[in-house]
Design a protein around this motif. Structure first.
Motif, mmCIF file in Angstrom:
data_model
loop_
_atom_site.group_PDB
_atom_site.id
_atom_site.type_symbol
_atom_site.label_atom_id
_atom_site.label_comp_id
_atom_site.label_asym_id
_atom_site.label_seq_id
_atom_site.Cartn_x
_atom_site.Cartn_y
_atom_site.Cartn_z
ATOM 1 N N UNK A 119 0.841 -1.192 0.000
ATOM 2 C CA UNK A 119 0.000 0.000 0.000
ATOM 3 C C UNK A 119 0.877 1.244 0.000
ATOM 4 N N UNK A 120 0.605 2.162 -0.908
ATOM 5 C CA UNK A 120 1.376 3.403 -0.981
ATOM 6 C C UNK A 120 1.091 4.268 0.239
ATOM 7 N N UNK A 121 2.061 5.067 0.686
ATOM 8 C CA UNK A 121 1.809 5.965 1.814
ATOM 9 C C UNK A 121 0.676 6.938 1.500
ATOM 10 N N UNK A 122 -0.128 7.238 2.505
ATOM 11 C CA UNK A 122 -1.209 8.202 2.359
ATOM 12 C C UNK A 122 -0.668 9.584 2.698
ATOM 13 N N UNK A 123 -0.774 10.519 1.768
ATOM 14 C CA UNK A 123 -0.280 11.876 1.967
ATOM 15 C C UNK A 123 -1.455 12.780 2.348
ATOM 16 N N UNK A 158 0.847 8.788 6.284
ATOM 17 C CA UNK A 158 0.351 7.624 7.020
ATOM 18 C C UNK A 158 0.844 6.390 6.266
ATOM 19 N N UNK A 159 1.577 5.522 6.930
ATOM 20 C CA UNK A 159 2.200 4.389 6.256
ATOM 21 C C UNK A 159 1.990 3.095 7.036
ATOM 22 N N UNK A 160 1.981 1.979 6.305
ATOM 23 C CA UNK A 160 1.951 0.668 6.959
ATOM 24 C C UNK A 160 3.348 0.203 7.335
ATOM 25 N N UNK A 161 4.381 0.900 6.849
ATOM 26 C CA UNK A 161 5.750 0.523 7.171
ATOM 27 C C UNK A 161 6.012 0.704 8.653
ATOM 28 N N UNK A 162 6.858 -0.180 9.208
ATOM 29 C CA UNK A 162 7.077 -0.119 10.652
ATOM 30 C C UNK A 162 8.543 -0.269 11.051
ATOM 31 N N UNK A 163 9.387 -0.685 10.127
ATOM 32 C CA UNK A 163 10.794 -0.872 10.487
ATOM 33 C C UNK A 163 11.491 0.490 10.561
ATOM 34 N N UNK A 164 12.468 0.636 11.472
ATOM 35 C CA UNK A 164 13.182 1.917 11.602
ATOM 36 C C UNK A 164 13.818 2.354 10.294
ATOM 37 N N UNK A 165 14.328 1.396 9.520
ATOM 38 C CA UNK A 165 14.980 1.751 8.255
ATOM 39 C C UNK A 165 13.978 2.315 7.253
ATOM 40 N N UNK A 166 12.802 1.681 7.160
ATOM 41 C CA UNK A 166 11.782 2.161 6.221
ATOM 42 C C UNK A 166 11.221 3.512 6.646
ATOM 43 N N UNK A 167 11.025 3.679 7.941
ATOM 44 C CA UNK A 167 10.503 4.948 8.431
ATOM 45 C C UNK A 167 11.521 6.072 8.237
ATOM 46 N N UNK A 168 12.787 5.759 8.445
ATOM 47 C CA UNK A 168 13.842 6.753 8.221
ATOM 48 C C UNK A 168 13.905 7.149 6.747
ATOM 49 N N UNK A 169 13.736 6.161 5.871
ATOM 50 C CA UNK A 169 13.739 6.441 4.429
ATOM 51 C C UNK A 169 12.580 7.364 4.059
ATOM 52 N N UNK A 170 11.389 7.084 4.613
ATOM 53 C CA UNK A 170 10.233 7.942 4.349
ATOM 54 C C UNK A 170 10.461 9.356 4.872
ATOM 55 N N UNK A 171 11.053 9.475 6.062
ATOM 56 C CA UNK A 171 11.298 10.791 6.625
ATOM 57 C C UNK A 171 12.289 11.584 5.793
ATOM 58 N N UNK A 172 13.271 10.881 5.231
ATOM 59 C CA UNK A 172 14.224 11.540 4.341
ATOM 60 C C UNK A 172 13.536 11.992 3.056
ATOM 61 N N UNK A 173 12.626 11.154 2.562
ATOM 62 C CA UNK A 173 11.897 11.470 1.331
ATOM 63 C C UNK A 173 10.913 12.624 1.532
ATOM 64 N N UNK A 174 10.325 12.686 2.746
ATOM 65 C CA UNK A 174 9.342 13.737 3.049
ATOM 66 C C UNK A 174 9.772 14.466 4.325
ATOM 67 N N UNK A 175 10.832 15.269 4.258
ATOM 68 C CA UNK A 175 11.428 15.841 5.473
ATOM 69 C C UNK A 175 10.518 16.806 6.225
ATOM 70 N N UNK A 176 9.536 17.390 5.566
ATOM 71 C CA UNK A 176 8.686 18.384 6.220
ATOM 72 C C UNK A 176 7.389 17.791 6.764
#
Length: 285
Positions: free
Chosen positions: A78-82, A89-107
């Motif tokens: 499922x794609x992240x909900x913007x 809002x994401x189904x991802x839960x691993x620290x690595x995936x969440x860190x990647x999302x935060x880098x992709x959407x820093x704001x």
């Protein structure tokens, strides 16, 4: 491997389960032969999540070969909900995936809600509309202290979002004890302390909000038939000058819900219709 949780229940609960699971790509509902019962199935990536559902909702758990499930269901991530420029809002839960999302959407603030949970992930039309109104409210409150109250919280995604977006405190409750258990798990996943989120099992028809449970923003995502009767309980939770967001309203029931709200002094300044659902923003006259 993947896992499935399956439960059979009376057909009269089909609508409630359909609305609860809408937007969950890992769930299905089928009518059993004769039409008197339905079979609910939720596919989980790990056994613990399936066993959690069994422990709290009954049913049974089975192990499935992942390749068979993918081939049969064409399952995709499922794609992240913007939400506005504020939330992911994401189904991802691993620290690595969440860190990647935060880098992709820093704001944006990142909220993780697992797709396999049976209490909504945020992408149902009613919840996503509430999240948009919530984001707009938070944007307009920058520099001010504000609180939020979530009536019928489900996964508590709205209360968690409010805290992520600057609320100093949130109150959230649900009639369903299992929803509150899931909400507690989501608090832990999103590093939300109970010092900031007052979460409990409660019945809106019996609830009398304490002063600390009142909000500058109150959200009630409930069936329209419940909303129409619950306004006398909901309105006292709105702090002076505050805002109420209501959702969970079928378009066919909007006019009667609006009339009930207006009879208690509410004035609507924004109404959103998405598919068959209506979400609306109001304040007291």
């Amino acid at each position: 491997m993947t896992w499935s949780w399956t439960k059979t229940t009376a057909a009269k609960w089909e609508r409630a389960w359909t609305e609860r699971l809408e937007g969950n790509p890992n769930a299905s509902i089928e009518k059993n032969k004769g039409g008197k019962t339905i079979r609910i199935t939720i596919y989980c990536d790990c056994e613990d999540d399936a066993l959690f559902l069994k422990e709290n909702l009954g049913g049974r758990v089975a192990e499935i070969h992942i390749q068979d499930w993918v081939a049969a269901q064409n399952r995709c991530e499922r794609a992240p909900l913007k939400i506005r420029n504020s939330l992911i809002i994401t189904e991802q839960n691993s620290p690595q995936q969440l860190e990647k999302l935060q880098t992709q959407y820093p704001k944006r603030k990142i909220i993780t809600v697992p797709a396999e949970m049976a209490f909504g992930t945020g992408d149902h039309a009613t919840t996503s509309s509430c999240l948009r109104y919530l984001s707009d409210f938070a944007h307009n409150q920058k520099g001010n202290q504000w609180t939020m109250t979530d009536i019928g919280c489900g996964t508590a995604v709205l209360a968690i979002a409010a805290l992520k977006l600057g609320a100093s405190h949130a109150t959230a409750f649900d009639f369903d004890p299992q929803a509150v258990l899931v909400s507690k798990q989501n608090m832990d996943r999103n590093h939300i302390s109970k010092d900031y989120l007052d979460l409990f099992v409660g019945d809106v028809f019996e609830w009398e909000p304490q002063e600390k449970q009142k909000g500058n923003l109150v959200i009630a995502n409930l069936f329209s038939t419940i909303l129409q009767k619950a306004f006398p309980r909901i309105i006292p939770a709105i702090l002076p000058g505050g805002t109420l967001i209501i959702s969970g309203i079928l378009a066919t029931q909007w006019e009667e819900t609006k009339a009930a709200a207006e009879s208690h002094g509410l004035i609507f300044d924004n109404v959103t219709k998405r598919g068959k659902w209506v979400t609306a923003r109001a304040s007291l006259a």
